[in-house]
Design a protein around this motif. Sequence first.
Motif, PDB file in Angstrom:
ATOM      1  N   MET A 117     -34.147   2.912 -45.685  1.00 28.37           N
ATOM      2  CA  MET A 117     -34.084   3.618 -44.403  1.00 28.37           C
ATOM      3  C   MET A 117     -34.386   2.640 -43.271  1.00 28.37           C
ATOM      4  SD  MET A 117     -33.529   6.677 -43.218  1.00 28.37           S
ATOM      5  CE  MET A 117     -33.756   7.656 -41.743  1.00 28.37           C
ATOM      6  N   LEU A 118     -33.529   2.570 -42.279  1.00 24.50           N
ATOM      7  CA  LEU A 118     -33.721   1.658 -41.157  1.00 24.50           C
ATOM      8  C   LEU A 118     -34.625   2.279 -40.107  1.00 24.50           C
ATOM      9  CD1 LEU A 118     -30.108   0.302 -40.536  1.00 24.50           C
ATOM     10  CD2 LEU A 118     -32.051  -0.979 -41.444  1.00 24.50           C
ATOM     11  N   LEU A 119     -35.516   1.456 -39.553  1.00 21.98           N
ATOM     12  CA  LEU A 119     -36.365   1.863 -38.451  1.00 21.98           C
ATOM     13  C   LEU A 119     -35.980   1.073 -37.204  1.00 21.98           C
ATOM     14  CD1 LEU A 119     -39.825   1.917 -40.264  1.00 21.98           C
ATOM     15  CD2 LEU A 119     -38.272   3.842 -39.869  1.00 21.98           C
ATOM     16  N   LEU A 120     -36.268   1.625 -36.034  1.00 18.57           N
ATOM     17  CA  LEU A 120     -35.959   0.924 -34.801  1.00 18.57           C
ATOM     18  C   LEU A 120     -36.632  -0.450 -34.810  1.00 18.57           C
ATOM     19  CD1 LEU A 120     -36.260   3.702 -32.057  1.00 18.57           C
ATOM     20  CD2 LEU A 120     -34.214   2.898 -33.243  1.00 18.57           C
ATOM     21  N   GLY A 121     -35.882  -1.457 -34.436  1.00 18.97           N
ATOM     22  CA  GLY A 121     -36.389  -2.817 -34.425  1.00 18.97           C
ATOM     23  C   GLY A 121     -36.121  -3.586 -35.697  1.00 18.97           C
ATOM     24  N   ASP A 122     -35.717  -2.879 -36.774  1.00 11.41           N
ATOM     25  CA  ASP A 122     -35.367  -3.571 -38.020  1.00 11.41           C
ATOM     26  C   ASP A 122     -34.066  -4.355 -37.839  1.00 11.41           C
ATOM     27  OD1 ASP A 122     -37.531  -2.489 -39.315  1.00 11.41           O
ATOM     28  OD2 ASP A 122     -36.381  -1.042 -40.495  1.00 11.41           O
ATOM     29  N   ILE A 123     -33.975  -5.484 -38.528  1.00 11.12           N
ATOM     30  CA  ILE A 123     -32.689  -6.191 -38.597  1.00 11.12           C
ATOM     31  C   ILE A 123     -31.797  -5.448 -39.580  1.00 11.12           C
ATOM     32  CG2 ILE A 123     -31.549  -8.320 -39.308  1.00 11.12           C
ATOM     33  CD1 ILE A 123     -33.944  -9.861 -38.286  1.00 11.12           C
ATOM     34  N   VAL A 124     -30.610  -5.099 -39.148  1.00 13.00           N
ATOM     35  CA  VAL A 124     -29.671  -4.379 -40.000  1.00 13.00           C
ATOM     36  C   VAL A 124     -29.181  -5.311 -41.100  1.00 13.00           C
ATOM     37  CG1 VAL A 124     -27.454  -3.165 -40.039  1.00 13.00           C
ATOM     38  CG2 VAL A 124     -28.983  -2.903 -38.082  1.00 13.00           C
ATOM     39  N   PRO A 125     -29.121  -4.847 -42.341  1.00 10.43           N
ATOM     40  CA  PRO A 125     -28.703  -5.730 -43.439  1.00 10.43           C
ATOM     41  C   PRO A 125     -27.333  -6.363 -43.185  1.00 10.43           C
ATOM     42  CG  PRO A 125     -29.582  -3.684 -44.320  1.00 10.43           C
ATOM     43  CD  PRO A 125     -29.480  -3.500 -42.832  1.00 10.43           C
ATOM     44  N   ASN A 126     -27.202  -7.612 -43.619  1.00 12.85           N
ATOM     45  CA  ASN A 126     -25.934  -8.322 -43.478  1.00 12.85           C
ATOM     46  C   ASN A 126     -25.026  -7.926 -44.642  1.00 12.85           C
ATOM     47  OD1 ASN A 126     -23.994 -10.059 -42.491  1.00 12.85           O
ATOM     48  ND2 ASN A 126     -24.933 -11.890 -43.353  1.00 12.85           N
ATOM     49  N   LEU A 127     -24.465  -6.736 -44.550  1.00 12.23           N
ATOM     50  CA  LEU A 127     -23.705  -6.123 -45.633  1.00 12.23           C
ATOM     51  C   LEU A 127     -22.381  -6.844 -45.884  1.00 12.23           C
ATOM     52  CD1 LEU A 127     -24.219  -2.512 -44.284  1.00 12.23           C
ATOM     53  CD2 LEU A 127     -25.382  -3.444 -46.298  1.00 12.23           C
ATOM     54  N   ASP A 128     -21.966  -6.864 -47.145  1.00 17.47           N
ATOM     55  CA  ASP A 128     -20.607  -7.278 -47.500  1.00 17.47           C
ATOM     56  C   ASP A 128     -19.716  -6.057 -47.392  1.00 17.47           C
ATOM     57  OD1 ASP A 128     -20.827 -10.119 -48.367  1.00 17.47           O
ATOM     58  OD2 ASP A 128     -22.263  -9.258 -49.794  1.00 17.47           O
ATOM     59  N   LEU A 129     -18.763  -6.088 -46.481  1.00 15.87           N
ATOM     60  CA  LEU A 129     -17.967  -4.903 -46.180  1.00 15.87           C
ATOM     61  C   LEU A 129     -16.514  -5.084 -46.591  1.00 15.87           C
ATOM     62  CD1 LEU A 129     -19.343  -4.086 -42.608  1.00 15.87           C
ATOM     63  CD2 LEU A 129     -20.130  -3.188 -44.824  1.00 15.87           C
ATOM     64  N   ASN A 130     -15.961  -4.024 -47.180  1.00 14.04           N
ATOM     65  CA  ASN A 130     -14.527  -3.934 -47.449  1.00 14.04           C
ATOM     66  C   ASN A 130     -13.993  -2.849 -46.521  1.00 14.04           C
ATOM     67  OD1 ASN A 130     -11.982  -4.127 -48.577  1.00 14.04           O
ATOM     68  ND2 ASN A 130     -12.456  -2.732 -50.259  1.00 14.04           N
ATOM     69  N   THR A 131     -13.084  -3.219 -45.638  1.00 12.09           N
ATOM     70  CA  THR A 131     -12.655  -2.305 -44.584  1.00 12.09           C
ATOM     71  C   THR A 131     -11.134  -2.274 -44.457  1.00 12.09           C
ATOM     72  OG1 THR A 131     -12.452  -3.800 -42.665  1.00 12.09           O
ATOM     73  CG2 THR A 131     -14.686  -3.185 -43.347  1.00 12.09           C
ATOM     74  N   THR A 132     -10.692  -1.400 -43.571  1.00 16.08           N
ATOM     75  CA  THR A 132      -9.264  -1.312 -43.273  1.00 16.08           C
ATOM     76  C   THR A 132      -8.752  -2.545 -42.535  1.00 16.08           C
ATOM     77  OG1 THR A 132      -9.862  -0.079 -41.276  1.00 16.08           O
ATOM     78  CG2 THR A 132      -9.210   1.209 -43.217  1.00 16.08           C
ATOM     79  N   GLU A 133      -9.649  -3.426 -42.113  1.00 19.58           N
ATOM     80  CA  GLU A 133      -9.247  -4.681 -41.465  1.00 19.58           C
ATOM     81  C   GLU A 133      -9.658  -5.888 -42.293  1.00 19.58           C
ATOM     82  OE1 GLU A 133     -10.445  -4.844 -37.380  1.00 19.58           O
ATOM     83  OE2 GLU A 133      -9.480  -2.930 -36.890  1.00 19.58           O
ATOM     84  N   GLY A 134      -9.879  -5.672 -43.594  1.00 14.58           N
ATOM     85  CA  GLY A 134     -10.212  -6.774 -44.484  1.00 14.58           C
ATOM     86  C   GLY A 134     -11.684  -6.802 -44.859  1.00 14.58           C
TER      87      GLY A 134
END
Length: 219
Positions: free
Chosen positions: A1-18
């Motif tokens: 669970m993310l809290l304000l001020g946390d660094i958002v994880p550097n996720l590996d993403l598969n998307t409609t743009e690659g």
Amino acid sequence: MLLLGDIVPNLDLNTTEGKFKFHDWIGNSWAILFSHPADYTPVCTTELARVAQLMPKFETRGVKLIGLSCDSVESHMGWIKDIQCFGKLSGDFPFPLIDDHKREIAIKLGMLDPEEKDSSGHALTCRAVFIIGPDKKLKLSILYPATTGRNFDEILRVIDSLQLTSRAKVSTPVDWKPGTECMVLPNISTQDADKIFTKGYETVELPSKKHYMRFTPAP
């Protein structure tokens, strides 16, 4: 669970743009990650069409958008055609959609709505809004249930407030809109306020005799 001020994880993403790393995609921009219960659902279709229509306003604020739904890229690509038809949109779709068919990202970021289930009995993804700064930190989060569509005009207003308050020593009062009065931060002394706010400020007299309600023209 993310809290304000946390660094958002550097996720590996598969998307409609690659495929890409989340932080690489954000770059030095502000970003909004917003999730949806499922493809080919009515409320989500209205939301994505609205965001696509508003993209010029987000772009002028230096904000990137990326959607997430617990379906595959292939499903997203077909759904985009319906979104474009409903929203009377033409050309390329203006932002990517993330493939999260295994619900791994939704679980990691705390996006599931335990009250709403799909036909298989799995919890649907709620309508989360994560606003992320150029420093990759979470600046704001809003969680809507699956049954309630979001107001993206309000999200634009919030972006304006976040960007203003990140560069000026002010906060924004209830129902604030760009160009209207802001408030001097309560931790700023009167002596410092006199120096910082060259346009002046007005202090509201209160029964407590405490001078914490100070209004100043928008910087």
